[in-house]
Enzyme design. Structure first.
Site, PDB file in Angstrom:
ATOM      1  N   HIS A   1      -4.102  13.911   1.500  1.00 25.87           N
ATOM      2  CA  HIS A   1      -4.297  12.972   2.606  1.00 25.87           C
ATOM      3  C   HIS A   1      -3.097  13.023   3.559  1.00 25.87           C
ATOM      4  CE1 HIS A   1      -5.282   9.293   4.778  1.00 25.87           C
ATOM      5  NE2 HIS A   1      -4.122   8.772   4.439  1.00 25.87           N
TER       6      HIS A   1
ATOM      7  N   LYS B   1      -4.082  -2.340  10.301  1.00 29.66           N
ATOM      8  CA  LYS B   1      -4.480  -2.449   8.895  1.00 29.66           C
ATOM      9  C   LYS B   1      -4.680  -3.897   8.451  1.00 29.66           C
ATOM     10  CE  LYS B   1      -3.285   1.949   7.614  1.00 29.66           C
ATOM     11  NZ  LYS B   1      -4.119   2.871   6.829  1.00 29.66           N
TER      12      LYS B   1
ATOM     13  N   GLU C   1      -9.284   4.022  -1.719  1.00 31.19           N
ATOM     14  CA  GLU C   1      -8.077   3.979  -2.544  1.00 31.19           C
ATOM     15  C   GLU C   1      -8.402   3.328  -3.875  1.00 31.19           C
ATOM     16  OE1 GLU C   1      -4.772   2.145  -0.594  1.00 31.19           O
ATOM     17  OE2 GLU C   1      -5.245   3.025   1.367  1.00 31.19           O
TER      18      GLU C   1
ATOM     19  N   GLN D   1      -3.454   2.038  15.422  1.00 33.98           N
ATOM     20  CA  GLN D   1      -2.388   2.570  14.565  1.00 33.98           C
ATOM     21  C   GLN D   1      -1.520   3.586  15.311  1.00 33.98           C
ATOM     22  OE1 GLN D   1      -4.000   4.203  10.927  1.00 33.98           O
ATOM     23  NE2 GLN D   1      -2.004   4.816  10.109  1.00 33.98           N
TER      24      GLN D   1
ATOM     25  N   GLU E   1     -10.656   3.807   4.191  1.00 32.28           N
ATOM     26  CA  GLU E   1      -9.837   4.651   3.318  1.00 32.28           C
ATOM     27  C   GLU E   1     -10.196   4.295   1.888  1.00 32.28           C
ATOM     28  OE1 GLU E   1      -5.679   4.021   4.265  1.00 32.28           O
ATOM     29  OE2 GLU E   1      -5.777   5.475   5.910  1.00 32.28           O
TER      30      GLU E   1
ATOM     31  N   ARG F   1      -7.628   3.494  13.811  1.00 30.85           N
ATOM     32  CA  ARG F   1      -6.734   4.635  14.074  1.00 30.85           C
ATOM     33  C   ARG F   1      -6.136   4.597  15.474  1.00 30.85           C
ATOM     34  NH1 ARG F   1      -5.804   5.707   8.986  1.00 30.85           N
ATOM     35  NH2 ARG F   1      -7.670   6.314   7.850  1.00 30.85           N
TER      36      ARG F   1
ATOM     37  N   THR G   1      -8.924  -5.895   4.143  1.00 27.05           N
ATOM     38  CA  THR G   1      -8.862  -4.937   3.034  1.00 27.05           C
ATOM     39  C   THR G   1      -9.886  -5.404   2.007  1.00 27.05           C
ATOM     40  OG1 THR G   1      -6.480  -4.656   3.402  1.00 27.05           O
ATOM     41  CG2 THR G   1      -7.343  -3.918   1.274  1.00 27.05           C
TER      42      THR G   1
ATOM     43  N   ASP H   1      -9.032   0.341   2.466  1.00 27.18           N
ATOM     44  CA  ASP H   1      -8.020  -0.030   3.462  1.00 27.18           C
ATOM     45  C   ASP H   1      -8.587   0.293   4.848  1.00 27.18           C
ATOM     46  OD1 ASP H   1      -5.727  -0.527   4.898  1.00 27.18           O
ATOM     47  OD2 ASP H   1      -4.739   1.338   4.303  1.00 27.18           O
TER      48      ASP H   1
ATOM     49  N   GLU I   1      -9.942  12.220   8.404  1.00 21.70           N
ATOM     50  CA  GLU I   1      -9.874  13.558   7.811  1.00 21.70           C
ATOM     51  C   GLU I   1     -11.212  14.277   7.910  1.00 21.70           C
ATOM     52  OE1 GLU I   1      -7.606  13.203   3.829  1.00 21.70           O
ATOM     53  OE2 GLU I   1      -7.918  11.187   4.589  1.00 21.70           O
TER      54      GLU I   1
ATOM     55  N   ASP J   1       0.838  -1.192   0.000  1.00 28.69           N
ATOM     56  CA  ASP J   1       0.000   0.000   0.000  1.00 28.69           C
ATOM     57  C   ASP J   1       0.875   1.244   0.000  1.00 28.69           C
ATOM     58  OD1 ASP J   1      -2.413   1.268  -0.161  1.00 28.69           O
ATOM     59  OD2 ASP J   1      -2.786   1.270   1.994  1.00 28.69           O
TER      60      ASP J   1
HETATM   61 CA    CA Z   1      -3.935   3.086   3.144  1.00 34.10          CA
END
Ligand code: CA
Length: 438
Positions: free
Chosen positions: A145, A265, A213, A252, A211, A249, A269, A245, A385, A138
């Site tokens: 971002h 993560k 992507e 993380q 996320e 948080r 996915t 993804d 975000e 990834d």
């Molecule tokens: Ca990602």
């Protein structure tokens, strides 16, 4: 645009009426690949190509031997539960199969009766992963971002100095990649202690996020020790899909230093079932440029093809529904929208950078772009975000609010190519619903 051929002719129509319907988004110019079977059947999963609201069953078509030459060789790999063998053949074979399918699916094709025999309605299909994914990488190529996330954790220096010199990436977990529709169980783990010196918190993630992507499937690989140059990179990209993804948080933030994301993560996915070939995206390429104030890419990451058409114009949308909204029959709400054109690095640059040290890519490897947020606040493609690090609740149209995902929430990611004078290409969607932690 030098890479256009007869398969991209916008005036082409199909004998299949639904292929000519813009709202469906699978015209004869498109021809994306998936692996499918009839829903809840005992049939083997096998490759197919979308046409209108139908799927051309490539395993069954192969048994009818309708093509010759490279197209026949490519079709013969489709009697398999994955696309890896087709991916390994390379661009000449993929292009030959695309041309043969395009000619067969057009109005007045002599092959109409043959193709009609092997159609399966998409409404009766279920999908599996289109390839055996042996490695998943990834990247992190949206500067918007990276800056938004950086502002939350490092307000004084949001963008790290390496970002403008190389595409940042990490090695993801291939075993937990799932196809659209699979539920995602809320992960459990450690997160940062409330005060330093205390024990970490342990339990279900309280900051579960999505996320949006895009991802590439690698076609032909490279031998270990042999780089893929920027001139060769496009030929190694089989096609693109949508990728979610899922990210915890709180897990993380506690685990990420010094070696990068790990359990935050690796639990899941989600990808969309259709792989849109790179060749189908040729009409949607845009020039690549950098602001004068930014460094230009090092020479190994630049060539004329990148400059003229390294960027892809692909519209992206993230939607949410909740237990409450579905019970009240509200339509899913749009959370944000963006476009792959906001990427700071091109797809070919990712391939070349990934192999610059001699790392070998293999057919079916999955390479994510990273969250593709754009420059405006409504182009933020993650809750981290959208809620500015859980400081501003996101209001949903039916009255609920969210900082992060709650159990029962379902995220739907969509992508499409839209351009005046050209048929609309849909990527379909990648959905996933959050189940409670176990
Ligand atoms: Ca990602």
């Amino acid at each position: 645009m030098t890479n256009l051929n007869e398969t991209h002719d916008p005036s082409l129509k199909s004998w299949l009426a639904s292929a000519n319907e813009p709202s469906i988004g699978f015209p004869v110019q498109h021809l994306p690949f998936a692996v499918f079977r009839r829903t809840a059947s005992r049939e083997p999963f096998r490759p197919g190509v979308a046409l209108g609201d139908q799927i051309i069953d490539l395993a069954q078509l192969a048994s009818l031997k309708p093509f010759s030459g490279l197209a026949a060789e490519a079709l013969n790999t489709c009697n398999a539960p994955t696309l890896n063998a087709l991916m390994a053949l390379g661009q000449s074979h993929w292009s030959a199969l695309r041309l043969a399918l395009s000619r067969g699916a057009r109005d007045h094709s002599p092959s109409q009766a043959t193709l009609e025999q092997v159609l399966v309605p998409q409404a009766q299909a279920e999908y599996s992963l289109p390839a055996q994914i042996r490695d998943y990488t990834d990247f992190y190529i949206s500067i918007h971002h990276a800056t938004a996330g950086g502002k939350i954790s490092r307000p004084d220096a949001p963008l790290l100095p390496n970002f403008k010199w190389l595409p940042i990436g990490y090695h993801g977990r291939a075993s937990s990649v799932v196809i659209s529709g699979h539920a995602v169980v809320r992960p459990v783990g450690q997160s940062r202690p409330a005060q330093s010196g205390q024990m970490p918190r342990f339990g279900p993630s309280q900051r579960l996020d999505f996320e949006l992507e895009m991802a590439m499937f690698v076609g032909r690989g490279n031998a270990q020790g042999k780089r893929i140059t920027i001139d060769e990179a496009d030929q190694h990209i089989f096609g693109l899909c949508i990728l979610n993804d899922w990210s915890a948080r709180d897990i993380q933030a506690w685990e990420v230093q010094p070696l990068g994301p790990f359990l935050a993560k690796s639990f899941a996915t989600t990808i969309s079932p259709w792989i849109v070939t790179r060749e189908a995206l040729e009409p949607f390429r845009l020039p690549f440029s950098r602001p004068d104030s930014d460094p230009q890419p090092l020479p190994y990451l630049m060539n004329e093809s990148v400059k003229q058409g390294g960027v892809y114009d692909i519209g992206l949308k993230a939607l949410i529904s909740t237990d409450h909204s579905r019970a009240a029959q509200h339509a899913p709400a749009l959370l944000a929208h963006s476009n792959l054109c906001h990427a700071y690095w091109t797809l070919s640059q990712l391939i070349t950078h990934h192999t610059v040290n001699g790392c070998n890519l293999q057919p079916g490897d999955l390479i994510g772009t990273g969250t593709m947020s754009g420059p405006h606040p409504d182009q933020a493609l993650s809750f981290n975000e959208l809620s500015v690090g859980a400081t501003q609740a996101v209001k949903l149209p039916w009255g609920q609010e969210r900082m992060f995902l709650e159990d029962g929430d379902e995220i739907t990611l969509q992508a499409e190519c839209v351009k005046p004078g050209y048929p609309r290409l849909s990527f379909g969607q990648a959905t996933g619903k959050i189940l409670p932690a176990v």
